[in-house]
Every structure is written in structure tokens, then in C-alpha cells.
Design a protein around this motif. Sequence first.
Motif, short mmCIF file in Angstrom:
data_model
loop_
_atom_site.label_atom_id
_atom_site.label_comp_id
_atom_site.label_asym_id
_atom_site.label_seq_id
_atom_site.Cartn_x
_atom_site.Cartn_y
_atom_site.Cartn_z
N UNK A 258 0.51 -0.74 -0.05
CA UNK A 258 0.08 0.22 0.09
C UNK A 258 0.81 1.39 -0.04
N UNK A 259 1.77 1.43 1.42
CA UNK A 259 2.68 2.42 0.65
C UNK A 259 3.60 2.86 -0.15
N UNK A 260 4.56 1.98 -1.21
CA UNK A 260 5.13 1.78 -1.76
C UNK A 260 3.76 2.34 -3.20
N UNK A 261 2.61 1.69 -3.55
CA UNK A 261 1.70 2.38 -4.60
C UNK A 261 0.81 3.73 -4.53
N UNK A 262 0.96 4.12 -3.15
CA UNK A 262 0.25 4.90 -3.00
C UNK A 262 1.08 5.57 -2.77
N UNK A 263 2.71 5.57 -2.82
CA UNK A 263 3.17 6.85 -2.42
C UNK A 263 4.69 7.44 -3.86
N UNK A 264 3.71 5.91 -5.18
CA UNK A 264 4.48 5.98 -5.91
C UNK A 264 4.76 7.71 -7.02
N UNK A 265 6.12 8.01 -7.18
CA UNK A 265 6.28 8.32 -7.71
C UNK A 265 5.62 9.17 -8.80
N UNK A 266 4.80 10.57 -9.39
CA UNK A 266 4.75 10.85 -10.66
C UNK A 266 3.40 10.02 -11.28
N UNK A 288 -9.51 -0.44 -2.17
CA UNK A 288 -9.15 -1.40 -0.87
C UNK A 288 -10.36 -0.65 0.34
N UNK A 289 -11.62 0.02 -0.32
CA UNK A 289 -12.94 0.00 0.38
C UNK A 289 -13.32 -1.32 1.04
N UNK A 290 -13.07 -2.43 0.48
CA UNK A 290 -13.63 -3.52 1.52
C UNK A 290 -12.32 -4.41 2.34
N UNK A 291 -11.39 -3.95 2.11
CA UNK A 291 -10.70 -4.36 3.49
C UNK A 291 -10.75 -3.66 4.80
N UNK A 292 -10.46 -4.22 5.23
CA UNK A 292 -10.54 -3.38 6.92
C UNK A 292 -9.77 -2.58 7.36
N UNK A 293 -9.37 -1.21 7.26
CA UNK A 293 -8.66 -0.34 7.13
C UNK A 293 -7.88 0.30 6.32
N UNK A 294 -8.65 -0.54 5.52
CA UNK A 294 -7.81 -0.67 4.32
C UNK A 294 -8.54 0.48 3.43
N UNK A 295 -8.86 1.63 3.41
CA UNK A 295 -8.74 3.53 3.19
C UNK A 295 -8.40 4.01 3.91
N UNK A 296 -7.58 3.66 5.17
CA UNK A 296 -6.65 4.80 6.01
C UNK A 296 -5.69 5.22 5.67
N UNK A 297 -5.05 4.16 5.20
CA UNK A 297 -3.82 5.13 4.29
C UNK A 297 -4.17 5.76 3.17
N UNK A 298 -4.70 5.67 2.43
CA UNK A 298 -5.37 6.36 0.94
C UNK A 298 -6.09 7.15 1.46
N UNK A 299 -6.62 8.00 3.01
CA UNK A 299 -7.11 8.69 3.10
C UNK A 299 -6.21 10.36 3.66
N UNK A 300 -4.98 9.41 4.36
CA UNK A 300 -3.74 9.92 4.95
C UNK A 300 -2.85 10.58 3.38
N UNK A 356 -12.27 10.45 3.97
CA UNK A 356 -12.30 10.91 2.99
C UNK A 356 -12.77 12.48 3.44
N UNK A 357 -14.41 13.00 4.27
CA UNK A 357 -14.83 14.17 4.07
C UNK A 357 -13.60 14.29 6.03
N UNK A 358 -13.71 13.57 6.58
CA UNK A 358 -12.74 13.85 7.51
C UNK A 358 -10.67 14.27 7.53
N UNK A 359 -10.39 13.51 5.56
CA UNK A 359 -9.25 13.76 5.57
C UNK A 359 -9.47 15.18 5.42
N UNK A 360 -10.50 15.82 4.23
CA UNK A 360 -10.37 17.33 4.16
C UNK A 360 -10.60 18.26 5.19
N UNK A 361 -11.89 17.72 6.14
CA UNK A 361 -12.16 18.70 7.33
C UNK A 361 -10.91 18.88 7.86
N UNK A 362 -9.91 18.56 8.42
CA UNK A 362 -8.69 18.28 9.08
C UNK A 362 -7.93 19.10 7.96
#
Length: 733
Positions: A258-266, A288-300, A356-362
Motif C-alpha cells: 500500500x505505501x509503495x503503491x500510494x506513494x509512487x512518484x508521478x 481498498x474499501x472492502x479491506x478492513x482499515x484499507x482506506x485509512x492509508x489512502x485517506x492519509x 475522506x470527508x474527515x481527511x478534507x476537513x482536517x
Amino acid sequence: MDCVKVIGLEEGWSHMEVGVAKVTRILEGLKEPPVESESYIHLYTTIYNMCTQKPPNDYSRELYDRYRQVCEDYLTQRALPCLREKHSVFLLRELVLRWSNHKVMVRWLSRFFQYLDRCFTTRISVAPLREVGMTCFRDLVYEELHSRATDVVIELINEEREGGQIDRALLKNVLDIYVEAGKDQYKNDFETLMLKDSTSYYSRKAASWIQEDSCPEYMQKAEECLRKEKERVAHYLHSTTEAGLVEIVQRQLLVAVAKQLLDKEHSGCRALSRDDKVDDLSRMYRLFQPIAKGLEPVADVFKQHITAEGNALIKQAEDAATSGGVQDQLLVTQIMELHDKYMAHVMGSFQSHTLFHKALKEAFEVLCNKNVAGSSSAELLATFCDNLLKKGGIEKLGEEAVEHTLENVVKLLAYIRDKDLFAEFYREKQARRLLFDRSGGEEHESCILTKLKQQLGGHFTSKMEGMVTDMTLAKDQQLCFEAYLNTCVATKPGIDMTVTVLTTGFWPSYKTSDLNLPSEMIECIQVFKAYYELRTSHRRLMWIYSLGTCHVLGRFSARPVELIVSTYQAAVLLLFNNTERLTYHEIVEQLNLSHEDVVRLLHSLSCAKYKILKKEPMSKTISRTDVFEFNSNFTDRMRRIKVSLPPMDERKKVLEDVDKDRRYAIDAAVVRIMKSRKVLPHQQLVSECVALLSKMFKPDIRMIKKQIEDLISRDYLERNTDNPIPNTFKYLA
């Protein structure tokens, strides 16, 4: 009397062997006519008779054992030799064939032994004949060959994963054998091994793809893998396998990288968000939605990206401010556009998920509470509104764009902690727009107040709405005053006069002074007071000269010029109607103003752009020894000019007013809490006070403590020394 003939075990069994041999030859594909009904009835009757003979000639138990032996012999002599010599897919085909033949054998034998199965097995509680037949296959064939078969099936599954074509029907038939062999056989002998192999397979794929592919390409492959695995389950795997198989694909292809995928350059989450790759972001959400806590790194990552983009805009604005550029309005516009852009992602690609509403708000709470070049976000937003609502601002944007922009203002305000600071800045600027006729229209003034009221409540906008109402009433008042002047010719002051009557509580506080007005102005005031006293007797007028504007005709040598000045400036200029020269002290004495005010006035008239007065000695500063003279030689290409006063530090005044209001608010909150609770520990009182006030501003803990001490000194509270909890307060009624 006839005697019934007793059938011996061997005699009877010899008939059964003929029937078994016939069925065996048919199953082996040899030329053999089908079993005729007479033969079936003869065999059934033989078994029936052998089971119903009186002891010791009841051969039920012996027949039951020989039934098992027939099954075992068929499997060991016919099935196993053929299976042992087969490999790969041929092993699976032979296994399916032998399983099918064995089931046919068991079905025929069960018909022959039907009476035995119906009476004997139930009477002595032994396994039914069909179960005995299935157990024989499981113990003799399945136990020996399932390991080899499992390896072949897994190999074929991997071949299919690599794009090969396989016989799915064959695999389904093989795996049905596992299922029918028993409830744990499929899981223990196949599923566990297959899932373990799948883990290794997808781990290898993830390691390879994450290096080679961009984020969108990788996600497409992952989504395709999930789709095909579900399809695989639908075609030949048992339905119970789906959850485990999907979880493995998710864990290996998504969670582990997840980290490598989400942080891929470009091409990672940041780049997809920045470049509005809606389809790719939607796919990321689906994966990532069906995965338990899968969306957390995406939202972060989403939150970090928004914060970084916002910080870059703020840095750009600060750099421009340092180099003398004006970027405040542009910054607010850019922040609004940023919010619109990423709110669209939240609502669309991320399906309004709360994370994602929470991520945008923060993210926007961070951005909207930063100071930019010494100005708070609350001030910047209030200034933005002021420029938008002024004359010219609305025409520049257009009606629809103004409506949308005002909505965005209210959205951004929701993220600002110090809403009371915005309210005070907004009210200060709104007052100047309304009083000096700079507003773009009452419709838009009311529009934003309606939106603010919906978002923050009526208490937030009550004073602002009162100001708009005051201006409407003031226009009616002026019309009535003009009518009064027209009917009372004797009272006309000889000067055109417009008076705006305001309600004290709605408007910002303004500095008042005992200015010695020129006689012409005093006469105007007396006329209006006489009119106003006829209209009402319970209101007292308090004149705010600092908000007044005068049009004064300056008769210069070249030509007359109309001067638009403040009431204070007009009072200074009118002093020179009766004399050519005045010293600084004479001006101070005649006007009755402070040194600071007189310096500001004289500077605007003698040292600024328009030098209406000449100063001796000439310099850029005003001193107490200066002498001033009317500049009769002044000229300008315009027939009408506005002589502005140096701007006052409004920010300082607003901050002081807000600070004072906050102290009152804290006092009120503490008293309200203590009145309902009577006794509270210090920490709990502070916490409840913060919670109560945080809708309007973020209270400073030190200020709360200071106000508590002040309330104790004013006998609203006292320290409760009797309470076992230390530092507890008691409300005094």
C-alpha cells in the motif's frame, strides 16, 4: 404342509456374484447387455430371503460385510491400478471417471441389497450401505491419491492465472470429490494448500508489478485478479473459498504494498489527485474499501497531499507579499478552488466516505488557520468578502459566480477556528461599505448573511442584519427629513445635509470626540435635532463625526476645485475662511482635538498627495512649531478630488474588541456551567468551557483561568475547601 427351502450363504452369494460381475463389466466398458428386470428381481428376492430366514440361517450380517468387500475389491482390483499409472491432467480425468463408476456401482448394489439397507442397518444402527460404499472410496482411493490430485489442480489454477486455457469442468468434478468425501476434506486437503500457494503466487506478482508498473496499471491488474478469482470460485471452486482467496489477493497485492503503491512518484495517490484522474481514484477506492482499515492509508495520503498543495499556495502568497505583490485575494480564491477540486473527489471518486470527508476537513482546518504575512485567515476571508461585495467586485465576477463564491466563503469559514474574529473584521468592513456607499447592493449583502445564518445561527449574523436594516430605515429617514425641510422654509440650514441614523448595538464602536464644529455645521445639526425630536422622544442622538464626509468648494487662484474630505478635515479647512495663517497650537485650540488626531489631519492636507495647505517649514512630518497657510495656488487637472486620511490601524482595534468580547463570553460560559452544576473540579470546568466556546473561537486556557479568578474576586464563584477533590469551585447564587 410345504417346507420353505433355506438358502445357504454360499449358494445365495453365488447368484449375487453373477450380478456384480455383470455390473463390473458394464462399468469397465466391456460388451455386456444391460441388467434385465428379471435378473434385478431375482437378486433382490435372493437377498430378501437370506435376510428373513430364521436364525441361524439369517445372513444379514454376513451380507452386510460382503457388500463392503465387493466395494473394496472393485476399487483395489479395477480402480487403483489404473489411477496409479496416470499423471497430470490424465490422473484427474481417471479419478473423475473412477468416482463416477464407483457411484454407479454403489447405486446398483444398493438396489440389490435394498431390503438389507432398509431393515438390518436401521435395526442394529450401523452405517447405511451407500455411506459404506462412499467410505470405501475415501479410505482406499481418495486417501492415496488426493495429494497428487491437489498438486495437479493447483498447477492448473496457476496455469490459468498466467493466461492458459484449462478444463474448468474437469476441475469442478475433481473438487466435488473432495467435497463429497467429507466436510473437512475439501478444506484440509485442498483449500488450505491452494490458499498457501496463492499467497506465494500473488506475493511474487506484487513484488514484480510494483517495480514495473505505474499506480494505475498496477491497480488495473489487481482489480482484474480479484475479478478472475471470484469468477474462478463461481466456475469450479467451492463458494466457501471465495472469502479466503479474495483476502489473500487483497493482502498480497494491496495491503502489503500500500505505501509503495500510494506513494509512487508521478502516478501515486498524490499525482492522481493533483491531475484529477477520477477513474483511477475511483478504482483505488473500490480496491481498498472492502479491506478492513484499507482506506485509512489512502485517506492519509489524500490529506497530506491537500495540506502540501495548500501550504505551497500560502508560501507563494507570503513570498509575493515580501516582494511587494498583492496576493491576499488571489490566495483566498486559490484555496476555494482547491476546496472545490478535492470536495469533488470526495463526493465522486470516494463516494462521500466519512474517512475522506474527515481527511478534507482536517487538511483545511490546518490551512484555514494559518497566518499569512502577518494576517490571520479570518481577516483575509473578511477582506475577500469586502472586495467581492464592493461596487465593481460583483460586476467583475458576474451574478452566478458571486453566488457560488459566497457559498465557498461560508464553507471555508466552517474550518476557521476564530469565527468571532472573522465576524468582527467582516462587520467593520461591512459598516464602511454601507456607510460610504461602497456596497454592490443590498441583495448580495443579504445573500451572504443568509448563508452565514444557515451555517452558524442567527446570533452570528444578528448585528450584521441589523446594520443592513438600519441603512434601509436611514434612507426612509432621509426622505422624511428632506420633506420636513421643504415644508419648513425657515429651518433650512443653507447646506445640503444627509444624516444616517444608526442603532448603537448593531454597529462597531467608533471613536467620539468633543470636536469644536464650525458654526455652519452646528446649524445643520440643530436643524436635524429639531426634526428628530418631533419624530421620537425616547432616543438620544450621539454624533460620530469620524464617519462624516463633506464636499467643500476650494476657491483657488487657477480655478475652484471640489474637495471631498472627512468632517474633521472640513473643520480644519473652514478655519482658513477667516484667516490666512494659523499655527499648530491655534488649530489644536480651535478644534479641541488630541495631538495625534491633529497631526493626522494636517499631514493629509499639507504633506500628502494634495497640498491644500502650505506648511512652514516644509517637511514630511508635522511638529508643534509648524505654521499653516491656505495654498491659493493649488491646482489639479480634476475638478473634483478626494483627499484621503492616512489609514488607521483597524486590525489593532478589532483584535482589542474581540479580546474584550471573548472575556465576556468566557465569563458567561463559566457562570452558565456553574449555575447548572453548582460544584465542579477545575479541570472539568475548563474542559466544559472549552467545549461550549469552541464553536466560535478556540479559547486560551490561560484566559479561562484568569477569568475564573476574576469571577471569584467578584463573588460569582468560590473555592470549595470542603470537597475532597482538590481545586474545586462552588457557584454562589
